[in-house]
Design an enzyme around this catalytic site. Structure first.
Site, PDB file in Angstrom:
ATOM      1  CG  HIS A   1      -1.708   1.170   1.499  1.00 38.49           C
ATOM      2  ND1 HIS A   1      -1.808   1.778   2.728  1.00 38.49           N
ATOM      3  CD2 HIS A   1      -2.496   1.874   0.653  1.00 38.49           C
ATOM      4  CE1 HIS A   1      -2.631   2.817   2.639  1.00 38.49           C
ATOM      5  NE2 HIS A   1      -3.064   2.903   1.390  1.00 38.49           N
TER       6      HIS A   1
ATOM      7  CG  HIS B   1      -0.190   8.950   2.011  1.00 42.56           C
ATOM      8  ND1 HIS B   1       0.077   8.140   3.086  1.00 42.56           N
ATOM      9  CD2 HIS B   1      -1.497   8.731   1.725  1.00 42.56           C
ATOM     10  CE1 HIS B   1      -1.012   7.475   3.430  1.00 42.56           C
ATOM     11  NE2 HIS B   1      -1.981   7.828   2.626  1.00 42.56           N
TER      12      HIS B   1
END
Ligand SMILES: *[C@@H]1O[C@H](CO)[C@@H](O)[C@H](O)[C@H]1NC(C)=O
Ligand SMILES: *[C@@H]1O[C@H](CO)[C@@H](O)[C@H](O)[C@H]1NC(C)=O
Ligand SMILES: *[C@@H]1O[C@H](CO)[C@@H](O)[C@H](O)[C@H]1NC(C)=O
Ligand SMILES: *[C@@H]1O[C@H](CO)[C@@H](O)[C@H](O)[C@H]1NC(C)=O
Ligand SMILES: *[C@@H]1O[C@H](CO)[C@@H](O)[C@H](O)[C@H]1NC(C)=O
Ligand SMILES: *[C@@H]1O[C@H](CO)[C@@H](O)[C@H](O)[C@H]1NC(C)=O
Ligand SMILES: *[C@@H]1O[C@H](CO)[C@@H](O)[C@H](O)[C@H]1NC(C)=O
Ligand SMILES: *[C@@H]1O[C@H](CO)[C@@H](O)[C@H](O)[C@H]1NC(C)=O
Length: 401
Positions: free
Chosen positions: A43, A93
């Protein structure tokens, strides 16, 4: 004479062994369809920025691949930090103010080098196309890094999962990279960037429920029929209302055999087949490779720890759950707060000011300090990244990213 015979025997054995085709490390996987294998995924693979609260991994993509990760999931954002080909996409992110993992070119150059060094491996790349950029921008990068030389484009007639090629066919054609994109994919523009939701469904992401429910979450209203599926097996914890961070304290359990197996069994009960992809945070914790021995068993192969990956013994002092946890504690200390929750709460009270000034050249002093725009996250200082992380997580949640 004796030793001559031994040498001949050894050579004969060696040639038998080297003649044996391996696919993703195992001869028995060669004849299996791409869709008949469970792959472990990282991830936010790029998000291995030391000491950032927004990190999801500890090690770079080369080490991830060496260890056995075969799905690279990444968030791509438009950025003004252009690569050599002029495309302004960075791997960030939630926001590049929060965690900037560098340009897409830097990342894919590393991936291509690995693919060239490992000709019998098939990997999958999943793009979260955060800013709905055109696939043609990605194609420019695939071409400039030469990743395009390794891509797989399905025939338009692809109808069932078993129509997907075997690993040996993907390797034999050197089309060893399957790419999915969650939004804006368009085969008429780029035929090797596959629309994720035409091929894949997912269970809920950002779960705070350690039982990881297997219900189909995306695409909304979609069907599981004829699709690969991805299980989001990474656990978040809510530090304050609706602010989620990885539950690093639980990694030994989350990435342990029992939790993975229970998740798989729950999903098998619903879909009568194992998941194709299992997405993990900090896959390298625990360090004994429990995630890889689990998936090997599921795929019916034997796990051997690689000699060139992190799990093969490459020392990483921070590679412990307590090391990851201590990051949160340091953040609180830096901010003069006793807990990570109180840091986050303090940030929330000043959010309106911060959001109001978060705009291009009118960036406020505080954002300037923590923003580090245009620089790779790898270069950001500890304090900057940490305070940035808390602010960015809160911004991300508030703006619903
Ligand atoms: C692959 O096929 C075998 C044999 O039918 C089955 O047992 C296994 O669960 C399948 N794995 C996946 C990921 O589909
Ligand atoms: C990736 O990490 C490993 C281990 O720290 C290091 O040896 C290697 O140089 C890194 N690769 C790149 C391309 O930075
Ligand atoms: C790109 O990869 C292909 C396939 O391995 C290779 O034949 C070609 O030489 C590579 N091109 C460059 C510019 O590296
Ligand atoms: C290339 O792919 C096709 C279609 O999947 C397959 O029939 C063929 O055997 C593959 N070639 C090699 C050398 O594996
Ligand atoms: C791997 O390490 C974890 C955490 O220390 C432990 O719970 C687990 O039993 C270990 N698994 C194996 C297969 O050694
Ligand atoms: C896997 O390991 C078991 C136990 O050591 C062994 O019996 C089996 O032959 C191995 N399988 C393969 C495919 O190497
Ligand atoms: C940033 O400020 C400019 C000039 O005031 C404005 O036109 C633009 O819409 C703003 N952008 C954002 C994302 O708020
Ligand atoms: C990138 O954007 C930031 C803020 O949005 C700005 O400060 C910086 O000058 C820009 N850099 C380039 C090279 O345009």
């Amino acid at each position: 004479m004796h030793s001559f015979v031994q040498t001949i025997a050894a050579l004969a054995l060696a040639s038998v062994v080297t003649a044996q085709q391996l696919c993703n490390g195992h001869a028995s996987l060669c004849s299996r369809s791409y869709s008949n294998i469970t792959y472990l995924g990282a991830h936010n693979s790029y998000a291995a920025v030391p000491n950032s609260v927004a990190s999801n991994q500890l090690v770079n993509v080369t080490t991830q691949l060496n260890d056995g990760i075969r799905l690279l999931q990444n968030q791509a954002h438009q950025n003004n930090e252009t690569g050599s080909d002029g495309v302004g996409i960075s791997l960030c992110h939630t926001s590049c103010d929060l965690l900037d993992g560098g340009t897409i070119e830097e990342y894919l150059t590393e991936v291509v080098a690995w693919l060239e060094a490992n000709p019998d491996e098939v990997i999958t790349i999943l793009w979260v196309n955060s800013d709905n950029l055109s696939p043609s921008l990605y194609a420019t990068v695939y071409e400039s890094t030469n990743l395009s030389a390794y891509t797989y484009s399905p025939p338009t007639s692809l109808t069932t999962l078993s129509d997907l090629p075997t690993l040996s066919s993907l390797i034999g054609n050197n089309t060893r990279v399957i790419t999915f994109m969650d939004s804006n994919a368009d085969a008429s523009i780029v035929d090797y960037i596959l629309p994720e939701w035409d091929f894949v469904f997912e269970t809920a992401y950002d779960s705070t429920d350690a039982t990881f429910p297997c219900d189909l979450d995306r695409p909304s209203g979609g069907t599981s029929d004829g699709k690969l599926y991805l299980v989001n097996h990474y656990l978040d914890t809510e530090i304050i209302s609706s602010v989620l961070i990885p539950d690093t304290a639980a990694l030994d359990t989350t990435n342990g055999y029992a939790s993975l197996q229970a998740n798989y069994e729950g999903c098998y009960a619903l879909y009568s087949r194992p998941p194709n992809f299992v997405l993990l945070d900090y896959y390298s914790i625990p360090t004994n490779g429990s995630v890889f021995s689990w998936v090997a068993e599921l795929n019916g192969v034997n796990y051997t720890a690689p000699t060139n990956g992190l799990l093969g013994g490459e020392a990483q002092s921070e590679n412990t759950a307590s090391g990851a946890l201590s990051w949160w504690n340091q953040i609180a200390t830096e901010a003069g707060e006793s807990t990570i929750s109180s840091v986050a709460a303090a940030v929330v009270t000043t959010m309106s000011t911060l959001v109001g000034t978060r705009n291009g050249s009118s960036t406020s002093t505080s954002w300037g300090e923590v923003g580090g725009r245009g620089r790779s996250g790898r270069e950001l200082g500890l304090a900057g990244t940490m305070s940035l992380g808390v602010v960015g997580v809160v911004v991300g949640v508030l703006v619903g990213l």
